[in-house]
Design a protein around this motif. Structure first.
Motif, PDB file in Angstrom:
ATOM      1  N   HIS A 224      -7.454  -5.339  -4.980  1.00 28.10           N
ATOM      2  CA  HIS A 224      -7.826  -5.318  -3.763  1.00 28.10           C
ATOM      3  C   HIS A 224      -7.160  -4.280  -2.664  1.00 28.10           C
ATOM      4  O   HIS A 224      -7.423  -3.591  -2.134  1.00 28.10           O
ATOM      5  N   LEU A 225      -5.858  -4.391  -3.040  1.00 30.30           N
ATOM      6  CA  LEU A 225      -4.876  -3.577  -2.122  1.00 30.30           C
ATOM      7  C   LEU A 225      -5.032  -1.837  -2.625  1.00 30.30           C
ATOM      8  O   LEU A 225      -4.918  -1.180  -1.860  1.00 30.30           O
ATOM      9  N   ALA A 226      -5.253  -1.957  -3.911  1.00 31.11           N
ATOM     10  CA  ALA A 226      -5.395  -0.574  -4.300  1.00 31.11           C
ATOM     11  C   ALA A 226      -6.689   0.081  -3.793  1.00 31.11           C
ATOM     12  O   ALA A 226      -6.921   1.252  -3.412  1.00 31.11           O
TER      13      ALA A 226
ATOM     14  N   THR B  71     -15.799  -2.556  -8.461  1.00 33.93           N
ATOM     15  CA  THR B  71     -14.911  -1.379  -8.005  1.00 33.93           C
ATOM     16  C   THR B  71     -15.078  -0.060  -8.443  1.00 33.93           C
ATOM     17  O   THR B  71     -14.717   1.129  -7.973  1.00 33.93           O
ATOM     18  N   GLY B  72     -15.644   0.183  -9.687  1.00 38.46           N
ATOM     19  CA  GLY B  72     -15.981   1.470 -10.210  1.00 38.46           C
ATOM     20  C   GLY B  72     -14.639   1.809 -10.880  1.00 38.46           C
ATOM     21  O   GLY B  72     -14.500   3.100 -11.309  1.00 38.46           O
TER      22      GLY B  72
ATOM     23  N   ILE C 229       0.782  -1.073  -0.057  1.00 39.14           N
ATOM     24  CA  ILE C 229      -0.054   0.033   0.076  1.00 39.14           C
ATOM     25  C   ILE C 229       0.863   1.259  -0.068  1.00 39.14           C
ATOM     26  O   ILE C 229       0.554   2.427  -0.585  1.00 39.14           O
ATOM     27  N   PHE C 230       1.832   1.247   0.752  1.00 43.44           N
ATOM     28  CA  PHE C 230       2.832   2.251   0.792  1.00 43.44           C
ATOM     29  C   PHE C 230       3.219   2.475  -0.754  1.00 43.44           C
ATOM     30  O   PHE C 230       3.620   3.727  -1.154  1.00 43.44           O
ATOM     31  N   ILE C 231       3.797   1.458  -1.260  1.00 41.68           N
ATOM     32  CA  ILE C 231       4.327   1.544  -2.704  1.00 41.68           C
ATOM     33  C   ILE C 231       3.513   2.210  -3.971  1.00 41.68           C
ATOM     34  O   ILE C 231       3.436   3.026  -4.418  1.00 41.68           O
TER      35      ILE C 231
ATOM     36  N   TRP D  83      -9.077   4.102  -0.146  1.00 43.25           N
ATOM     37  CA  TRP D  83     -10.566   4.005   0.198  1.00 43.25           C
ATOM     38  C   TRP D  83     -10.820   5.412   1.291  1.00 43.25           C
ATOM     39  O   TRP D  83      -9.721   5.831   1.938  1.00 43.25           O
ATOM     40  N   PRO D  84     -11.708   6.054   1.313  1.00 41.09           N
ATOM     41  CA  PRO D  84     -13.045   5.734   0.579  1.00 41.09           C
ATOM     42  C   PRO D  84     -13.325   6.323  -0.972  1.00 41.09           C
ATOM     43  O   PRO D  84     -14.178   6.229  -1.425  1.00 41.09           O
ATOM     44  N   ALA D  85     -12.106   6.843  -1.502  1.00 37.23           N
ATOM     45  CA  ALA D  85     -12.040   7.233  -2.779  1.00 37.23           C
ATOM     46  C   ALA D  85     -12.014   6.226  -3.777  1.00 37.23           C
ATOM     47  O   ALA D  85     -11.589   5.224  -3.228  1.00 37.23           O
ATOM     48  N   LYS D  86     -12.019   6.121  -5.154  1.00 38.28           N
ATOM     49  CA  LYS D  86     -12.044   5.158  -6.194  1.00 38.28           C
ATOM     50  C   LYS D  86     -10.668   5.211  -6.382  1.00 38.28           C
ATOM     51  O   LYS D  86      -9.610   6.160  -6.115  1.00 38.28           O
ATOM     52  N   ILE D  87     -10.118   3.938  -7.041  1.00 35.53           N
ATOM     53  CA  ILE D  87      -8.705   3.797  -7.344  1.00 35.53           C
ATOM     54  C   ILE D  87      -8.395   4.891  -8.190  1.00 35.53           C
ATOM     55  O   ILE D  87      -9.156   4.856  -9.211  1.00 35.53           O
TER      56      ILE D  87
END
Length: 301
Positions: free
Chosen positions: A45-47, A83-84, A17-19, A52-56
């Motif tokens: 899934h990680l993205a 996921t949108g 997630i950091f990367i 979250w809560p914004a979209k990828i």
């Protein structure tokens, strides 16, 4: 299922997630390469978790060979709706029709190598400056050489001898015009880590990964799924077997495994006992000793 000590998965999750967040902050037009396989599904899934809560905040890029499993395409489309996320599809068939690449012929013909041109064209068309991929260092010896941030020159080529140091999780994303990066947030994960994380997070995966009946035939010691575009020798008999996929790609080179694993628990136990790597039956990796590295130098995933 046996209670595993899964605390290391949270460390891997945090690192990935950091990367991803680093990529979002350093680059203008990042994208996530999506194959429909378990690793790219975990990446999505990680993205979702990372932003979250914004979209990828970046699109999914799928390079469609035209020889995919139908289940893969359906799963891709369902995931995009769920996921949108925005989806970009690069077509290998269109690259062939344009005359940029030539369709392979013969019994071992595959579109796997042809994906490289389609990928590079798609990244250039959409001005992608960082392409997130699900490659892991434990998969294959060439992928073991990759850094998290893998620089590509203006031709999309990779030089394994000229990579930037990554000390204390400091990533250098500086590049010249026309260059881009491939970024691998799952670099430190293993196949077992991926499956345990899928179990831990209850992540949906295509039914191709579970045992099912399929028409298959044996070639060079590996079972391959039958399909109308698969040219078979007279000695290659099509039979119906209980199989599953350990890795998903183009049908022409994705070996399937004889298996009775019907649940995630079964898969984890099967992986723990096997002595064959997940890419052990990938026909594209067997073309030469350096097949993967050669493809990666030219711009492959």
């Amino acid at each position: 299922m046996k209670k595993y000590n899964l605390s290391h998965l949270r460390e891997l999750e945090s690192e990935s997630i950091f990367i991803m967040r680093e990529v979002a902050s350093q680059f203008e037009h990042p994208a996530l390469l999506f194959s429909g396989g378990k690793d790219s599904i975990v990446m999505v899934h990680l993205a979702v978790k990372a932003f979250w809560p914004a979209k990828i905040p970046f699109p999914l890029v799928h390079i469609d060979t035209g020889h995919n499993f139908a289940e893969t395409i359906k799963f891709r489309d369902d995931l995009v709706k769920e996921t949108g996320a925005r989806l970009i599809v690069g077509s290998v068939q269109e690259t062939i029709d344009s005359g940029k690449v030539a369709e392979e012929t013969g019994f071992d013909a595959s579109r796997n190598l042809l994906q490289t041109q389609t990928l590079l064209d798609t990244l250039e068309e959409h001005k992608v400056d960082a392409a997130l991929g699900g490659g892991r260092r434990d998969e294959e010896k060439a992928r073991a050489k990759e850094r998290f941030f893998s620089h590509r020159d203006e031709f999309g080529q990779w030089d394994p001898k000229n990579q930037r140091p990554e000390l204390w999780n400091i990533f250098n994303g500086k590049k010249n015009m026309g260059e881009h990066f491939r970024v691998f947030p799952l670099s430190n994960w293993t196949e077992m880590d991926v499956w345990q994380y899928i179990y831990l997070e209850s992540i949906k995966i295509p039914n191709l990964y579970f045992t099912h009946e399929r028409a298959v035939f044996k070639r060079d010691g590996a079972w391959l799924a039958d399909a109308p575009f698969m040219k078979k020798r007279d000695t290659e008999e099509v039979v119906v077997k209980n199989v599953r996929c350990r890795t998903i790609g183009d049908i022409t080179n994705t070996g399937v495994t004889l298996s009775t694993a019907n649940t995630l628990e079964d898969i984890i136990q099967e992986i723990a006992a096997t002595r064959v790597t997940e890419r052990g039956d990938r026909a594209d990796d067997k073309r030469s000793e350096s097949a993967m590295e050669d493809r990666k130098k030219e711009g492959y995933f």
